[in-house]
Every structure is written in structure tokens, then in C-alpha cells.
Design an enzyme around this catalytic site. Structure first.
Site, PDB file in Angstrom:
ATOM      1  N   ASP A   1       0.843  -1.186   0.000  1.00  0.00           N
ATOM      2  CA  ASP A   1       0.000   0.000   0.000  1.00  0.00           C
ATOM      3  C   ASP A   1       0.887   1.249   0.000  1.00  0.00           C
ATOM      4  OD1 ASP A   1      -1.742   2.082   0.580  1.00  0.00           O
ATOM      5  OD2 ASP A   1      -2.743   1.036   2.226  1.00  0.00           O
ATOM      6  N   ILE A   2       0.883   1.987  -1.067  1.00  0.00           N
ATOM      7  CA  ILE A   2       1.718   3.179  -1.188  1.00  0.00           C
ATOM      8  C   ILE A   2       1.409   4.208  -0.109  1.00  0.00           C
ATOM      9  CG2 ILE A   2       0.248   4.450  -2.823  1.00  0.00           C
ATOM     10  CD1 ILE A   2       2.881   5.162  -4.351  1.00  0.00           C
TER      11      ILE A   2
ATOM     12  N   ASN B   1      -6.430  11.824 -11.781  1.00  0.00           N
ATOM     13  CA  ASN B   1      -7.131  12.262 -12.986  1.00  0.00           C
ATOM     14  C   ASN B   1      -6.903  13.768 -13.126  1.00  0.00           C
ATOM     15  OD1 ASN B   1      -9.234  13.705 -11.480  1.00  0.00           O
ATOM     16  ND2 ASN B   1     -10.003  11.679 -10.958  1.00  0.00           N
TER      17      ASN B   1
ATOM     18  N   GLY C   1      -8.992   3.565  -7.588  1.00  0.00           N
ATOM     19  CA  GLY C   1      -7.643   3.016  -7.528  1.00  0.00           C
ATOM     20  C   GLY C   1      -6.748   3.715  -6.538  1.00  0.00           C
ATOM     21  N   VAL C   2      -5.498   3.923  -6.933  1.00  0.00           N
ATOM     22  CA  VAL C   2      -4.513   4.539  -6.044  1.00  0.00           C
ATOM     23  C   VAL C   2      -4.917   5.973  -5.704  1.00  0.00           C
ATOM     24  CG1 VAL C   2      -2.908   5.401  -7.821  1.00  0.00           C
ATOM     25  CG2 VAL C   2      -2.035   4.720  -5.594  1.00  0.00           C
ATOM     26  N   ASP C   3      -5.540   6.677  -6.624  1.00  0.00           N
ATOM     27  CA  ASP C   3      -5.987   8.047  -6.393  1.00  0.00           C
ATOM     28  C   ASP C   3      -6.965   8.097  -5.224  1.00  0.00           C
ATOM     29  OD1 ASP C   3      -6.449  10.778  -6.755  1.00  0.00           O
ATOM     30  OD2 ASP C   3      -7.680  10.524  -8.541  1.00  0.00           O
TER      31      ASP C   3
ATOM     32  N   SER D   1      -0.827   4.854 -15.071  1.00  0.00           N
ATOM     33  CA  SER D   1      -1.613   4.524 -16.275  1.00  0.00           C
ATOM     34  C   SER D   1      -1.873   3.032 -16.470  1.00  0.00           C
ATOM     35  CB  SER D   1      -0.983   5.100 -17.552  1.00  0.00           C
ATOM     36  OG  SER D   1      -1.156   6.490 -17.605  1.00  0.00           O
TER      37      SER D   1
ATOM     38  N   GLY E   1      -3.741   0.974 -14.586  1.00  0.00           N
ATOM     39  CA  GLY E   1      -5.030   0.494 -14.110  1.00  0.00           C
ATOM     40  C   GLY E   1      -6.112   0.775 -15.141  1.00  0.00           C
TER      41      GLY E   1
ATOM     42  N   TYR F   1      -6.631   3.229 -16.929  1.00  0.00           N
ATOM     43  CA  TYR F   1      -6.186   3.928 -18.136  1.00  0.00           C
ATOM     44  C   TYR F   1      -5.661   2.970 -19.202  1.00  0.00           C
ATOM     45  CZ  TYR F   1      -6.786   8.581 -16.041  1.00  0.00           C
ATOM     46  OH  TYR F   1      -7.297   9.732 -15.495  1.00  0.00           O
TER      47      TYR F   1
END
Length: 167
Positions: free
Chosen positions: A8-9, A22, A30-32, A115, A117, A119
Site C-alpha cells: 500500500d503506497i 485524474n 484506484g490509487v488516487d 496509467s 489500471g 487507463y
């Protein structure tokens, strides 16, 4: 040093983590979404003042509730078959993130798989761009450690293979 971690970042104790955001910078999936949830509402409030970020560029905010002091938001390209400058834009994401580091004294940074995931960027190609760009430039921007933080072991294996080729 460049290394790979699976996990986990949002839990990494580094100077900055990179958010695969985005263009609105107002959170997402996702990560965002994970970064926004972990950082708390102050991150969203600061992002609202930035007024977005074009693809291939990067913006810096504080880390708020994260162990990292900063979040560097970058907008990766959506894969459209490879003929619309996607590789140039993805390379730019990594370069622009690293360019922001010296001014804030950032020496340790963690990148997600930008990009890869929703994207839809083909993973092997995206990993090659990430590793080649970071390997060529990280010392130029005063970085001592770069971590490619992967959600799963399959992605981590792609990064490890690409890094071993660079050595």
C-alpha cells in the site's frame, strides 16, 4: 537506489508519494482514491485550489495524514493504441514528478504503476518507460531512493525484471 515493493503506497515512510491522478485532481478510484482517503479531507481542499493538471504534468501538495510529507499528483495518458503520444506523455509524468523534488528537499519518492489500471496502458511497456526514465534521471534530481510500489506481486515482478536489465 531503485527498488520495488509490493503493498500500500499510502503506508510508505518516504518524503513523497506519487498519485496517479485524474486531470481534475479531485480523487477517484484506484490509487488516487486510496491516497485521498488516507490523507484526509485537507488533501481534497488543497487540490481544489490547484484547478487541475494536464496529462504528462505534475503538481505537488502536502501529505496531510500520510506518513509521506508530500503527494505529487501526475496525470498519466489513457492508452489509445500507442499512436497518440502516450509513451512521451508517460515518460513526462515520471520526469515532471522528479523535477519537483529538489525544491522541497525530497530525496525518497515512491511511484505507483502510472496509467496501468483503468487507463489501460500495457503493463510491460509502461514498466519499461518508468524504469528507463527514472534510472536515467533520478540522481540528476537529487533522489537517493526511488520505490516502485506495486499493488500485486505480478506487477512487482515486471518491475524487478526491468530493473535487472538496467543493471
Amino acid at each position: 537506489m531503485i527498488r520495488v515493493e509490493t503493498g500500500d503506497i499510502t503506508r510508505l515512510k518516504v518524503d513523497a508519494i506519487v498519485n496517479a491522478a485524474n486531470s481534475a485532481l479531485l480523487g477517484g478510484g484506484g490509487v488516487d482514491g486510496a491516497i485521498h482517503r488516507a490523507a484526509g479531507p485537507d488533501l481534497l481542499a488543497e487540490c481544489r485550489t490547484i484547478k487541475g493538471c494536464p496529462t504528462g504534468e505534475a503538481r505537488l501538495t502536502r501529505g496531510y495524514r500520510l506518513p509521506a510529507s508530500y503527494v505529487i499528483h501526475t496525470v498519466g495518458p489513457v492508452w489509445q493504441g500507442g499512436g497518440r503520444g502516450e509513451s512521451r506523455l508517460l515518460e513526462s509524468c515520471y520526469r515532471e514528478c522528479m523535477k519537483l523534488c529538489p525544491a522541497k528537499g525530497i530525496q525518497r519518492i515512491a511511484f505507483p504503476a502510472i496509467s496501468c489500471g483503468i487507463y489501460g496502458y500495457p503493463k510491460p511497456e509502461a514498466v519499461a518507460i518508468a524504469v528507463n526514465t527514472v534510472s536515467a534521471l533520478y540522481q540528476t534530481y537529487g533522489l537517493e531512493e526511488v520505490i516502485f510500489c506495486c499493488f500485486d506481486e505480478a506487477m512487482a515482478a515486471l518491475y524487478r525484471a526491468a530493473i535487472s536489465i538496467k543493471k
